[in-house]
Design an enzyme around this catalytic site. Sequence first.
Site, mmCIF file in Angstrom:
data_model
loop_
_atom_site.group_PDB
_atom_site.id
_atom_site.type_symbol
_atom_site.label_atom_id
_atom_site.label_comp_id
_atom_site.label_asym_id
_atom_site.label_seq_id
_atom_site.Cartn_x
_atom_site.Cartn_y
_atom_site.Cartn_z
ATOM 1 N N CYS A 1 0.915 -0.949 -0.213
ATOM 2 C CA CYS A 1 0.104 -0.242 -0.369
ATOM 3 C C CYS A 1 0.971 1.392 -0.084
ATOM 4 C CB CYS A 1 -1.280 -0.574 1.083
ATOM 5 S SG CYS A 1 -2.630 0.743 0.601
ATOM 6 N N HIS B 1 -3.721 -4.727 -0.717
ATOM 7 C CA HIS B 1 -3.246 -4.910 0.656
ATOM 8 C C HIS B 1 -3.440 -7.383 0.637
ATOM 9 C CE1 HIS B 1 -2.809 -1.883 2.951
ATOM 10 N NE2 HIS B 1 -3.894 -1.226 2.789
ATOM 11 N N GLU C 1 -2.088 -8.933 2.602
ATOM 12 C CA GLU C 1 -3.177 -9.065 4.425
ATOM 13 C C GLU C 1 -4.512 -9.968 4.282
ATOM 14 O OE1 GLU C 1 -2.128 -5.464 5.188
ATOM 15 O OE2 GLU C 1 -1.333 -6.568 3.354
#
Length: 223
Positions: free
Chosen positions: A94, A204, A206
């Site tokens: 990001c 992202h 994650e």
Amino acid sequence: MSTPSTPQKTSKTSKKVVVFDYGFGNVRSAERALARAGADVEITRDFDRAMNADGLLVPGVGAFAACMQGLKEARGDWIIDRRLAGGRPVMGICVGMQILFGLGIEHGVETEGLAEWPGRVEQLQADVVPHMGWNTVEAPADSELFAGLDADARFYFVHSYAVHDWQLETHNPAMSAPKVTWSTHGKPFVAAVENGSLWATQFHPEKSGDAGAQLLTNWIGTL
């Protein structure tokens, strides 16, 4: 090939990955996702640990200028530069990707980035900003980062700024050209880059479920 529901471990020996904690990033989410992908993870801003880890992950949320200030205060700019000089893997996520470019422009304010790549981070050119939610990407056929993932795999984005023009060109035939992945929200923008030991994603991983877990497993497999 379908998106795997359970990412495979890439090595019997876990690779040590440091999530660099400079005050701007979802460090706990990154820690959990990397551990799921098979890494031995530590959250720290300790200089020696960050330098000596097999991989360094640099997250980032918020304003470009604030992230740059926090990174410099933690000596993260120096750590990233020295790791890359030695060919040691770094991955940005990001705003942690955005600060790798030369310049960030937010609300008319220009802030110098790390300039690992030339380019300008500017506001998205779309009817709806921020770009928040799931989106597909267009990755190069030989991408290592997206290996094993379907072309329609979706990743989670939350951002208002991006790089719209890739400026780095490789003229030396002995050097591998960077692999640039694109996505579209209004106008196309850079969604990921694989450039030697420096990789990064605008989205992202994650927060991207199984697809993001596979992507992190792919990165860990190169460490």
